[in-house]
Every structure is written in structure tokens, then in C-alpha cells.
Motif scaffolding. Structure first.
Motif, PDB file in Angstrom:
ATOM      1  N   LEU A 225      -2.883  -1.628   8.727  1.00 14.49           N
ATOM      2  CA  LEU A 225      -2.663  -0.418   9.695  1.00 14.49           C
ATOM      3  C   LEU A 225      -2.568  -1.236  11.000  1.00 14.49           C
ATOM      4  N   ILE A 226      -3.152  -2.181  11.353  1.00 15.26           N
ATOM      5  CA  ILE A 226      -2.874  -2.867  12.645  1.00 15.26           C
ATOM      6  C   ILE A 226      -1.631  -3.385  12.803  1.00 15.26           C
ATOM      7  N   LEU A 227      -0.775  -3.859  11.837  1.00 14.44           N
ATOM      8  CA  LEU A 227       0.280  -4.190  11.804  1.00 14.44           C
ATOM      9  C   LEU A 227       1.499  -3.186  11.973  1.00 14.44           C
ATOM     10  N   GLN A 228       0.921  -1.880  11.886  1.00 18.52           N
ATOM     11  CA  GLN A 228       1.873  -0.799  12.121  1.00 18.52           C
ATOM     12  C   GLN A 228       1.826  -0.515  13.657  1.00 18.52           C
ATOM     13  N   SER A 229       1.060  -1.050  14.488  1.00 21.75           N
ATOM     14  CA  SER A 229       0.929  -0.865  15.853  1.00 21.75           C
ATOM     15  C   SER A 229       2.111  -1.597  16.557  1.00 21.75           C
TER      16      SER A 229
ATOM     17  N   VAL B 134       0.690  -1.242  -0.156  1.00 23.74           N
ATOM     18  CA  VAL B 134      -0.151   0.003   0.006  1.00 23.74           C
ATOM     19  C   VAL B 134       0.900   1.142   0.134  1.00 23.74           C
ATOM     20  N   ASP B 135       0.181   2.460  -0.615  1.00 20.72           N
ATOM     21  CA  ASP B 135       0.986   3.647  -0.463  1.00 20.72           C
ATOM     22  C   ASP B 135       0.640   4.317   0.586  1.00 20.72           C
ATOM     23  N   GLY B 136       1.151   5.357   1.189  1.00 22.43           N
ATOM     24  CA  GLY B 136       0.539   6.419   2.008  1.00 22.43           C
ATOM     25  C   GLY B 136       1.171   6.258   3.423  1.00 22.43           C
ATOM     26  N   SER B 137       1.139   7.487   4.016  1.00 19.83           N
ATOM     27  CA  SER B 137       1.473   7.109   5.662  1.00 19.83           C
ATOM     28  C   SER B 137       0.165   6.447   6.354  1.00 19.83           C
ATOM     29  N   PHE B 138       0.537   6.060   7.506  1.00 13.99           N
ATOM     30  CA  PHE B 138      -0.514   5.513   8.424  1.00 13.99           C
ATOM     31  C   PHE B 138      -1.619   6.457   8.591  1.00 13.99           C
ATOM     32  N   GLU B 139      -1.194   7.614   8.908  1.00 13.95           N
ATOM     33  CA  GLU B 139      -2.297   8.757   9.000  1.00 13.95           C
ATOM     34  C   GLU B 139      -3.233   8.898   7.890  1.00 13.95           C
ATOM     35  N   GLU B 140      -2.629   8.820   6.578  1.00  8.43           N
ATOM     36  CA  GLU B 140      -3.361   9.054   5.354  1.00  8.43           C
ATOM     37  C   GLU B 140      -4.455   7.855   5.085  1.00  8.43           C
TER      38      GLU B 140
ATOM     39  N   GLU C  54      -5.043  13.681  14.005  1.00  8.61           N
ATOM     40  CA  GLU C  54      -4.089  15.156  14.184  1.00  8.61           C
ATOM     41  C   GLU C  54      -3.357  14.830  15.445  1.00  8.61           C
ATOM     42  N   LYS C  55      -3.629  14.140  16.399  1.00  7.42           N
ATOM     43  CA  LYS C  55      -2.589  13.875  17.706  1.00  7.42           C
ATOM     44  C   LYS C  55      -1.783  12.520  17.478  1.00  7.42           C
ATOM     45  N   LYS C  56      -1.860  11.945  16.416  1.00 12.37           N
ATOM     46  CA  LYS C  56      -1.119  10.702  16.131  1.00 12.37           C
ATOM     47  C   LYS C  56      -1.317   9.548  17.050  1.00 12.37           C
ATOM     48  N   GLN C  57      -2.373   9.653  17.634  1.00  4.67           N
ATOM     49  CA  GLN C  57      -2.612   8.382  18.806  1.00  4.67           C
ATOM     50  C   GLN C  57      -3.074   7.210  17.957  1.00  4.67           C
ATOM     51  N   LYS C  58      -2.118   6.482  17.498  1.00  4.96           N
ATOM     52  CA  LYS C  58      -2.210   5.354  16.684  1.00  4.96           C
ATOM     53  C   LYS C  58      -3.219   4.210  17.273  1.00  4.96           C
ATOM     54  N   ASP C  59      -2.946   4.078  18.522  1.00  4.25           N
ATOM     55  CA  ASP C  59      -3.760   2.803  19.162  1.00  4.25           C
ATOM     56  C   ASP C  59      -5.266   3.183  19.154  1.00  4.25           C
ATOM     57  N   GLU C  60      -5.304   4.407  19.444  1.00  3.47           N
ATOM     58  CA  GLU C  60      -6.815   5.021  19.540  1.00  3.47           C
ATOM     59  C   GLU C  60      -7.600   4.995  18.398  1.00  3.47           C
TER      60      GLU C  60
ATOM     61  N   VAL D  69     -12.376  10.157  14.209  1.00  2.00           N
ATOM     62  CA  VAL D  69     -10.867   9.920  14.270  1.00  2.00           C
ATOM     63  C   VAL D  69     -10.181  11.026  13.803  1.00  2.00           C
ATOM     64  N   LYS D  70     -10.795  11.936  13.337  1.00  5.85           N
ATOM     65  CA  LYS D  70     -10.168  13.220  12.724  1.00  5.85           C
ATOM     66  C   LYS D  70      -9.120  13.941  14.019  1.00  5.85           C
ATOM     67  N   ASP D  71      -9.607  14.080  15.311  1.00 12.00           N
ATOM     68  CA  ASP D  71      -8.857  14.564  16.115  1.00 12.00           C
ATOM     69  C   ASP D  71      -7.538  13.553  16.328  1.00 12.00           C
ATOM     70  N   LEU D  72      -8.052  12.315  16.760  1.00 15.30           N
ATOM     71  CA  LEU D  72      -7.121  11.291  17.074  1.00 15.30           C
ATOM     72  C   LEU D  72      -5.768  11.140  15.899  1.00 15.30           C
TER      73      LEU D  72
END
Length: 438
Positions: A74-78, A12-18, A38-44, A33-36
């Protein structure tokens, strides 16, 4: 599932946030999840996505695999993937409402992809494998797993599973196999589960429970006739203390004959029926085992029909049917002689091979040796007779030749040179020459 040590990857292409934002929009939780993000709270973020993920079961079939692959990526990035992945696997065991017909296949393919996305030594593979087992059991699809069982022990070595986890896997496989009627595979994996108990655990409640389950499976199996392996398992041996009647029954099937089985039933009247064991199956199996024992201890390799009928407690008219059954069960090889009313044994299987069986083998060897000695003596006698006869024939020829030479040299010369010149010999008259000869 792919072959071990060849994991399949999802690119896949793109950052975790994207990618998380894209997934959230797909699940209609973008605002949550928008605020999360922005705060880069991956697990949340992942918690929100996983809670909403059952919605994937209602999306069009063609989008199902891609959406789940993205979620798993996405899960495997955690760093806490072990906390999230089991929930996703659990969701995949639920019905896929958008595709009632192809749903099980879609879910199984997704679970398999998750398994192969993980590195070979990733302990999470164990959890995914258990989820796959559960899924296959629910949907009666155990045959899909069988080709990969040969790799299971290698996988568990890679995952460094302890004996308890191994036992959990083996029990799950045994149960899944049993539910689809694969009694043989079920029994083999129950035995593997039993062998995971340490010496200090063999009397535990779990060990005894599995041991009893293994014994019942072996007794009811239409193809299981070898009870020695089971009898030698330490967990099973402890049944002699915890379930003595069951252990006695096992001993009968492992080492004894139909007469002993009937005596067991008399001494423990109603036990077989009370334990919901199939009386007809047990009786049939015991007769076949008795037949095998009879064939093994027969030194002449010929068993009269009457002797078979007596041992199996059947009528003489049924003997040939039981001969066919025991050959089909591959306990004995041989052929029937209907004219002589005997069964000719070619090969047999020993149910027990201990001191008694070694003595029987010794007796057979002695018998064969005596037979060979007799054959050798007969051959030597025949050879000596032939040599004597040959010598006599040579002497007779020489005597005849000698008698032929007694007539003397003069007569011999006459024979060699032909008639004397002084003797007239009869000749054909000379033909007169004519003009036709020119």
C-alpha cells in the motif's frame, strides 16, 4: 536479500481502497479511515495505518509476514513512499512480542522483502539498507549481511549515492563488524569511508575523527600488519598536524623497528596507557614487524638465533616460539635449523618498498649474479675437464687397437683360419657301434 536486479514482488488483488479497508480492519482502525477512503485521500489513509502498525507485532506469527507485505504494498502505491517507508522500517527494529524467539528472524525477513520489492535503482533501497544495518547491529547478526557486501558498491551506483551517503554506509558496516569482533572487515570499511573525503574535506573534523579511528583499529587488530595503505590515505597524513604523536606512532609501525618503538615510548612516556591502547598487543606486533624487517634485509637468507634474539630483545630460548608466531602471521616463510641455530628464510614480506628496499633488491641481485657466474665458471671448467678426459680415453683406446695390429698379416691369417692342416689336432676316440644303437 535477493541478488541485485532481481527484485521480488508481492502479488495482491484489489484496488488501493479495498486493500486499505482490509488493512484498517485488521488494525482495528476501520472507522478512522472510512471517510478518508471515500474521499480517496491516499496519504492520509497511510498515515493512519502506519500509526497503528505497531499492533502488527502482537498478531500471530503465521500472519506477521503477510500483514507487513500488504502494508508495504500500500505504501508503494503512494507518490510519497519515501515519507512512510522509513517509519515502517523503524517499527521493525522493535521487539515482536508475539514471537520472542523467532521475532528477529521474522523482522529481518520482512526488511529483506521490502528491500527486494523496490526496483534496483530506487533510492529508497538506500534507506531500507540502512535500516537493515541498524537491525543487524542491534541483534548482533552481522554475519547475515556479509554475503551481500560484494554487491554493495554496485547497489550504491544504482542509487546514485553521494560521498556522504557512501561514508554513512561504510561507517555503519564498520561499526556493526566491530561489535561482533570482525576486526578485519571493520578496518576495511573504515578505510573505504576515509577515501570518500574530497581534497578540500580531508582536514575536516569528521575526516580526522575517522582517520584516528582507522589508526586505532589498525594498531589493535591482531591480523593487521600492513600500515602503508593507511599511511598513504590523505586524511591520515593530515594527522601529522592535528594529532602529531599518533602520526609518529603510525610511522613507527609502518616503517621502523622495536628499538624505534621503545624510543617513542620513552619520548612520550604514558601516551600509550593514556590513550587506552593495549601495550602488550603493540609490543608483540612491533616484535613481529621487526622480525619481518630483519628477514627482508638478510642477504644470506640465514639468520642466526642470536641475531633474532638481539633484534627482538628476547632471550635465545624464546627465539623458536617467535619464529612459529611470525610464520603463523604469514609475514615470513622459512624453517628452523636447530642444529645450526639459524632460521632459513624462504620468503618474506617487505613492510616498506622504497629507495632503500630497491637498493637491497639490487644488492641481492648482484649477489645472485656473482653466485651464478661462479657456478657457471665451475661448470665450464668441469665440462672442459670432462672433454679433455674423454679425448684422452679415445686416444688410449686407439693406441691399444694399434698395438694389437702390429703382429703382421701372416699371424693374423692364422688366427682367422685356424690351425694348419698339416698339424694334427686332438680328437675324441670314435665310439664303436653296438646293437643298442639300432
Amino acid at each position: 536479500m535477493a541478488a541485485p536486479h532481481q527484485p521480488q514482488l508481492v502479488f495482491v488483488d484489489g484496488s488501493f481502497e479495498e486493500l486499505a479497508q482490509e488493512m484498517a480492519g485488521f488494525l482495528n482502525v476501520g472507522d478512522d479511515v472510512k471517510d478518508l477512503i471515500e474521499k480517496k485521500q491516499k496519504d492520509e489513509i497511510l498515515k493512519k495505518l502506519i500509526i497503528a502498525s505497531p499492533a502488527l507485532h502482537s498478531i500471530p506469527e503465521k500472519e506477521f509476514a503477510g500483514a507487513y507485505n500488504l502494508l508495504v504494498y500500500l505504501i508503494l502505491q503512494s507518490d510519497n513512499a519515501a515519507m512512510f517507508l522509513p517509519r515502517v522500517c523503524e517499527n521493525l527494529t522493535k521487539p515482536i512480542t508475539s514471537s520472542p524467539t523467532n521475532g528477529p528472524g521474522l523482522a529481518l525477513n520482512t526488511l529483506t522483502t521490502i528491500f527486494n520489492m523496490l526496483k534496483p535503482d530506487d533510492e529508497l533501497r538506500f534507506n531500507v539498507f540502512m535500516a537493515i544495518l541498524k537491525f543487524l547491529k542491534i541483534h548482533g547478526m552481522f554475519e547475515n549481511l556479509k554475503p551481500y557486501l560484494k554487491s554493495l558498491d554496485d547497489w550504491m551506483n544504482d542509487w546514485e549515492t553521494d560521498s556522504e551517503d557512501q561514508r554513512q554506509v561504510y561507517e555503519a558496516i564498520a561499526e556493526a563488524a566491530r561489535e561482533v569482533g570482525d576486526v578485519y572487515t571493520s578496518y576495511q570499511y573504515i578505510l573505504k569511508a576515509l577515501r570518500t573525503f574530497d581534497d578540500d574535506e580531508i582536514k575536516s573534523e569528521d575526516a580526522q575523527k575517522i582517520a584516528l579511528r582507522a589508526l586505532k583499529t589498525a594498531l589493535s587488530s591482531p591480523t593487521q600488519y600492513d600500515f602503508q595503505d593507511l599511511l598513504n590515505v590523505p586524511c591520515v597524513q593530515t594527522l601529522s598536524d592535528t594529532h602529531p604523536v599518533y602520526f609518529e606512532l603510525l610511522t613507527v609501525f609502518a616503517e621502523k623497528d622495536l628499538e624505534d618503538y621503545n624510543q617513542f615510548r620513552e619520548e612520550h612516556e604514558g601516551f600509550v596507557e593514556k590513550e587506552h591502547l593495549d601495550l602488550e598487543k603493540l609490543q608483540r606486533k612491533m616484535r613481529l614487524l621487526t622480525f619481518a624487517s630483519l628477514a627482508a634485509r638478510t642477504q644470506t637468507r640465514e639468520i642466526p638465533y642470536d641475531e633474532i634474539a638481539e633484534a627482538l630483545q628476547i632471550s635465545p630460548e624464546e627465539v623458536e616460539l617467535w619464529i612459529i608466531d611470525i610464520i603463523r602471521a604469514q609475514l615470513v616463510e622459512g624453517r628452523m635449523s636447530q642444529q645450526k641455530k639459524v632460521f632459513l628464510v624462504h620468503r618474506t614480506t617487505y613492510r616498506v618498498f622504497g629507495e632503500k628496499q630497491w637498493r637491497q633488491v639490487g644488492d641481492l641481485v648482484d649477489t645472485w649474479r656473482d653466485t651464478l657466474n661462479k657456478v657457471t665458471a665451475t661448470l665450464r671448467k668441469e665440462q672442459a675437464g670432462l672433454e679433455t678426459q674423454k679425448k684422452r680415453d679415445v686416444e688410449e683406446v686407439e693406441r691399444k687397437l694399434a698395438n694389437t695390429s702390429i703382429s703382421g698379416p701372416g699371424e693374423r691369417r692364422r688366427i682367422e683360419r685356424g690351425p694348419d692342416r698339416g698339424e694334427r689336432s686332438e680328437r675324441a676316440p670314435r665310439k664303436e657301434r653296438t646293437e643298442d644303437d639300432d
